[in-house]
Enzyme design. Structure first.
Site, short mmCIF file in Angstrom:
data_model
loop_
_atom_site.label_atom_id
_atom_site.label_comp_id
_atom_site.label_asym_id
_atom_site.label_seq_id
_atom_site.Cartn_x
_atom_site.Cartn_y
_atom_site.Cartn_z
N PHE A 149 43.93 36.45 40.01
CA PHE A 149 44.37 37.37 38.95
C PHE A 149 45.02 38.64 39.46
CE2 PHE A 149 40.21 39.30 39.82
CZ PHE A 149 40.55 40.64 39.82
N GLU A 176 44.05 31.94 34.93
CA GLU A 176 44.05 31.93 33.46
C GLU A 176 43.89 33.34 32.88
OE1 GLU A 176 41.91 30.80 35.58
OE2 GLU A 176 39.86 30.65 34.82
N CYS A 281 42.95 42.32 48.12
CA CYS A 281 42.19 41.73 49.23
C CYS A 281 42.38 42.54 50.50
CB CYS A 281 42.62 40.29 49.45
SG CYS A 281 44.32 40.19 49.93
P1 NAD Z 1 38.91 33.09 41.83
O1 NAD Z 1 38.51 32.38 43.06
O2 NAD Z 1 37.91 33.29 40.77
O3 NAD Z 1 40.15 32.31 41.13
C1 NAD Z 1 41.27 31.91 41.86
C2 NAD Z 1 41.83 30.64 41.24
O4 NAD Z 1 40.83 29.61 41.31
C3 NAD Z 1 42.18 30.80 39.77
O5 NAD Z 1 43.40 30.16 39.53
C4 NAD Z 1 41.01 30.14 39.04
O6 NAD Z 1 41.40 29.53 37.83
C5 NAD Z 1 40.55 29.08 40.01
N1 NAD Z 1 39.10 28.82 39.96
C6 NAD Z 1 38.11 29.71 39.64
N2 NAD Z 1 36.89 29.12 39.75
C7 NAD Z 1 37.12 27.85 40.15
C8 NAD Z 1 36.25 26.75 40.45
N3 NAD Z 1 34.93 26.83 40.35
N4 NAD Z 1 36.82 25.58 40.83
C9 NAD Z 1 38.15 25.46 40.94
N5 NAD Z 1 39.02 26.47 40.66
C10 NAD Z 1 38.51 27.65 40.28
O7 NAD Z 1 39.56 34.47 42.30
P2 NAD Z 1 40.03 35.70 41.39
O8 NAD Z 1 38.82 36.38 40.83
O9 NAD Z 1 41.12 35.27 40.46
O10 NAD Z 1 40.73 36.64 42.48
C11 NAD Z 1 40.03 37.60 43.23
C12 NAD Z 1 39.67 37.07 44.59
O11 NAD Z 1 40.86 36.68 45.28
C13 NAD Z 1 39.03 38.12 45.48
O12 NAD Z 1 37.97 37.52 46.18
C14 NAD Z 1 40.15 38.53 46.43
O13 NAD Z 1 39.73 39.03 47.68
C15 NAD Z 1 40.84 37.22 46.59
N6 NAD Z 1 42.21 37.40 47.07
C16 NAD Z 1 42.43 37.09 48.37
C17 NAD Z 1 43.69 37.27 48.91
C18 NAD Z 1 43.95 36.95 50.35
O14 NAD Z 1 45.10 37.04 50.75
N7 NAD Z 1 42.96 36.60 51.14
C19 NAD Z 1 44.74 37.77 48.11
C20 NAD Z 1 44.46 38.06 46.76
C21 NAD Z 1 43.18 37.86 46.26
#
Ligand code: NAD
Length: 484
Positions: A149, A176, A281
């Protein structure tokens, strides 16, 4: 609702994504701005079929022809920058200037993709008399990109231009929570002249992600999000024999030495912990203060006081996120940490239903506390005091994560000592947010990344292509075996 209900984008058309839908809520005021379909396996199957149909013609185009579309796409990002930024502000909650900076980064990665024709050229060499070996890069095929997100436009664009210029066809599964930007990306790619089926968007959540990991027609999966899900996606995709590159969460340490420049360190640390409301991140999450740095901490608190929610500090993504962040602060306080600046219970006049947390600085945090170890993902800085540089390094090195680490000092020798030993993929010296700019690649270490390549820059060429090695003999008059 400000925006119409969303559809999936498959084979160049916006089509119904099914009956199950959820609201898209703007973090700035809590209002419902759209609804998004929560699709399932059927939608993924349709998108894969469309991408497979588009792949032969798209991959057969010379790279120079494919990149022409991305020159146009880059111009469209530039032309529409204000509207795109307004949309990010509304669906994600970050400020307008942060949203503009996000699009500027999308423009930079697109610029890089347009240079791939120079970087991805093959190699040829005469390896024996009359015998040449040639190495050429071929696209992997149909690929998928699953995004979080916090950067609704930039993170999808970390992969779209590079993967597509290199000849792949893609299915994007955006978060989403911020799905509207993904459909605007689809609009702009269409306007730039991208053939139908080369890029598709399937909205949804867990079911869509699992269908992507399992679909035999998808050859590679990139993911950016939390470590918990990064592990699931990596394991499931690779067990289905796909390539996977999954980026996870982070806990970034800034090591501050007593000789650091006070004004520069204070302003950099404050900007790093609060930019995008701490939902980066690469955000500073823990400051490891070595020795006597009270003057820097005092100045840092003064800088942080200038960061005003609703003005130069955006909202966090949801009510649940606000509660989670505030709970971390409360728990640290109960465990004896000292709150120097408290962002809890923050209200923005006229946006009382928005999800705001003010900048928060917490001193005397102990390394074993949860707030010192876990990803908070809010505008919160935990200060851990140490006596020596090696103690500071050992705190950084014991983190599960390894995205970024920075050192603030005026000593070149100390900067080198720490940057050589820090266990992270991206290091800053007197830089609070050490994002490598193109052509350098973005990617962390440890539980911040699973898979071998990085997601942007030169390293991504390896992920989005497979290498073909051709050995050719053109001297029939020579009868000897060239290997002998
Ligand atoms: P998230 O893991 O909750 O969601 C990421 C994606 O995974 C979304 O599209 C979501 O729909 C999907 N998803 C969520 N739960 C799932 C499940 N149980 N099974 C399969 N798919 C699932 O992450 P978020 O809250 O959207 O984003 C924040 C996180 O992203 C933080 O931890 C941040 O550090 C990380 N992030 C990392 C980087 C990097 O470069 N390392 C960059 C941006 C964000």
């Amino acid at each position: 609702m400000k925006y119409p209900s969303l559809k999936n984008y498959i084979d160049g058309k916006f089509i119904d994504g099914g009956e199950k839908r959820i609201d898209v809520i703007s973090p700035i005021d809590g209002s419902i701005i759209s609804t998004v379909p929560i699709s399932g396996t059927d939608a993924v199957n349709r998108a894969v079929t469309a991408a497979q149909k588009a792949f032969p013609a798209w991959s057969a185009k010379p790279i120079k022809e494919r990149s022409q579309i991305f020159y146009k796409y880059k111009s469209l990002l530039e032309k529409n920058i204000n509207d795109l930024a307004e949309l990010i502000h509304e669906e994600n909650g970050k400020t307008i200037s942060e949203s503009i900076a996000e699009i500027e980064k999308s423009i930079e990665v697109t610029e890089f993709a347009c240079s791939l024709e120079q970087l991805a050229a093959g190699e040829v060499m005469e390896v024996s008399k009359g015998v040449e070996c040639r190495a050429e890069r071929f696209p992997v095929g149909v690929v998928a990109c699953i995004t979080p997100f916090n950067f609704p436009n930039m993170v999808p664009n970390w992969t779209i231009p590079n993967a597509l210029v290199l000849g792949n066809c893609m299915i994007l599964k955006p978060s989403e929570l911020v799905p509207i930007s993904a459909n605007r990306i689809a609009d702009l790619l269409k306007e730039a002249g991208l053939p139908d089926g080369v890029f598709n968007v399937v909205h949804g959540a867990k079911d869509v992600v699992e269908a992507i990991c399992d679909h035999p027609g998808i050859q590679a999966v990139s993911f950016v999000g939390s470590t918990k899900v990064a592990k699931i996606v990596y394991t499931r995709s690779t067990s289905n024999l796909k390539r996977a590159l999954t980026l996870g969460g982070a806990k970034n340490h800034l090591i501050v030495l007593p000789d650091a420049n006070v004004a520069m360190t204070a302003s950099n640390v404050a900007a790093s912990m609060s930019g995008c409301a701490g939902q980066r991140c690469m955000a500073a999450s823990a400051m490891v203060a070595v020795g006597s740095v009270d003057n820097i901490i005092n100045q840092l608190v003064e800088e942080a006081k200038k960061i005003i929610p609703g003005k130069n500090l955006g909202a966090v993504i949801s009510k649940q996120a606000k509660e989670r962040i505030e709970n971390y602060i409360t728990e640290a306080e109960k465990e004896g940490a000292k709150i120097l600046l408290d962002g809890r219970n923050c209200k923005v006049h006229g946006k009382e239903n928005g999800f705001y947390v003010g900048p928060t600085v917490i001193d005397h945090v102990k390394p074993e506390m949860r707030i010192a170890k876990e990803e908070v993902f809010g505008p919160v800085l935990a200060i851990i005091r140490t006596d020596t540089i090696d103690q500071a390094l050992s705190i950084q090195q014991s983190s599960l994560y390894g995205n970024a680490a920075s050192v603030f000092t005026q000593s070149g020798g100390m900067a080198r000592y720490i940057s050589e030993r820090a266990s992270a993929g991206m290091i800053g010296v007197n830089i609070g947010v050490p994002v490598p700019r193109e052509p350098f690649s973005f990617g962390g270490w440890n539980e911040s990344k699973f898979g071998t390549c990085d997601i942007t820059g030169k390293s991504s060429i390896e992920f989005w292509t497979k290498l073909k090695k051709t050995t050719v003999k053109w001297n029939p008059e020579s009868q000897i075996n060239w290997m002998s």
